[in-house]
Design an enzyme around this catalytic site. Structure first.
Site, PDB file in Angstrom:
ATOM      1  N   HIS A 244       0.810  -1.285  -0.036  1.00 41.98           N
ATOM      2  CA  HIS A 244      -0.030   0.095   0.098  1.00 41.98           C
ATOM      3  C   HIS A 244       0.993   1.310   0.079  1.00 41.98           C
ATOM      4  CE1 HIS A 244      -3.419   3.072   1.510  1.00 41.98           C
ATOM      5  NE2 HIS A 244      -3.894   2.259   0.794  1.00 41.98           N
ATOM      6  N   CYS A 245       1.974   1.226   0.788  1.00 45.93           N
ATOM      7  CA  CYS A 245       3.009   2.355   0.924  1.00 45.93           C
ATOM      8  C   CYS A 245       3.385   2.814  -0.518  1.00 45.93           C
ATOM      9  CB  CYS A 245       3.967   2.210   1.921  1.00 45.93           C
ATOM     10  SG  CYS A 245       3.422   1.498   3.392  1.00 45.93           S
TER      11      CYS A 245
END
Length: 347
Positions: free
Chosen positions: A337-338
């Protein structure tokens, strides 16, 4: 807690249709590591995530000009490359947070102030601080300038007015000295169209180490659908996040979201792996990306991978769940996600 009236922009939930996903290719610094082997591992892992996402939707990769040929050799030919200078490769945090106008006809891009996760001593952000506007321009989005320091990994929205965030990120003196919950809520209401705020007290233990973000919510909890919150659950009492996750789960009990529903809490297990050479890990299956028709999830060659992927299949029943080994990303301070940022599709 309910804040002032929401503004004209709305951030859709991650499960809404995407036009594409944006990423950045590792170029220098701690993300590449100290050896050619570490650099190769970083590049291949970022490329593996991009290639997995490209199965489901278009991917645009921002790459430093010197790395363009390297990137092209590792990426699916369908992945678009855009060349500009970079400091690092965490698109969720340095890139814009995309929003839509209230009537859904216009694409906006919230350009937060980026200062290296609270002006951390190891970080550089001369170029990355410009990536929000750069990506907004490529996407054809209207820039929504924000005066606060913030990162996309520091919050999650449900698309109906509720936002998850942590006190140690937006109220961090290294990010927004003097900020109050009320001032942050007012800015989130204006820029993201939210009106109900679920403040968590902190993030996971490892995230407060040298290369951490000081509490990003996107390894702690997320909304997989309206009225449901998916929460990291460390089941082993030998890990310090056992107590942390129990406290966070308890803080979510009885919380009423913007639609008037009491949040349903779904726990997803932490990996069985507890420690690496640097201490207790913050490996998290919460840190996944929802894509068109699918979910690209972190795996860790871990005994709990299958359990966690089954939970993701349960909370995203109509989507194909695909795992990508994310250990090399977490070794550098984050997860899938990052390093990704979704651009919503216009209706």
């Amino acid at each position: 807690m309910t804040a002032p009236m929401a503004g004209d922009w709305r951030m859709p939930p991650e499960w809404a249709p995407h036009a594409r996903t944006w990423m950045a290719f590792p170029t220098k610094g701690y993300t590449l590591g100290d050896t050619p082997a570490e650099a190769e591992a970083a590049r291949r892992t970022w490329a593996s995530v991009a290639n997995a996402v490209a199965r489901f939707e278009p991917v645009s990769m921002v790459v430093a000009p010197a790395d363009a040929d390297l990137a092209r050799g590792l990426l699916d030919p369908a992945v678009e490359l855009h060349q500009t200078d970079l400091d690092d490769a965490w698109m969720r945090d340095m890139g814009p947070s995309f929003v839509l106008s209230a009537d859904g006809s216009r694409l906006g891009a919230v350009d937060w102030v980026f200062n290296g996760w609270g002006a951390q001593s190891w970080a550089s952000w001369e170029y990355d601080a410009q990536i929000g506007r750069y990506v907004a321009g490529l996407a054809g989005a209207e820039v929504v300038t924000s005066p606060i320091v913030n990162e996309g990994g520091g919050f999650h929205v449900d698309g109906e007015g509720t936002v998850l965030l942590t006190e140690t990120v937006q109220l961090d003196p290294g990010r927004n000295p003097g900020a109050t919950k009320a001032s942050i809520e007012a800015e989130f209401a204006r820029s993201l169209g939210v009106d109900t705020f679920v403040w968590l007290p902190r993030g996971l233990t490892r995230d407060y180490d040298e290369f951490g973000t000081r509490g990003h919510v996107d390894i702690v909890a997320t909304f997989p659908s309206p009225g449901v919150v998916l929460v990291h659950s460390q089941e082993d009492p030998d890990h310090p996040d056992h107590a942390v996750s129990r406290s966070l789960i308890d803080s979510l009990r009885g919380v009423v979201e913007a639609g008037g529903r009491t949040l349903e809490i779904v726990e997803i297990p932490a990996p069985a792996t507890l420690f690496d050479d640097d201490g207790p890990v913050d490996y998290s299956y919460v840190n996944h990306l929802v894509v068109n028709g699918g979910v690209v999830a972190c795996t860790f060659d871990d005994a709990h991978d299958d359990r966690a992927l089954d939970v993701l299949r349960q909370v995203y029943p109509s989507r194909e769940v695909v795992g990508v080994d994310a250990r090399e990303i977490f070794a550098r301070g984050g997860g899938i996600h990052c390093i990704t940022q979704q651009q919503p599709a216009l209706p």
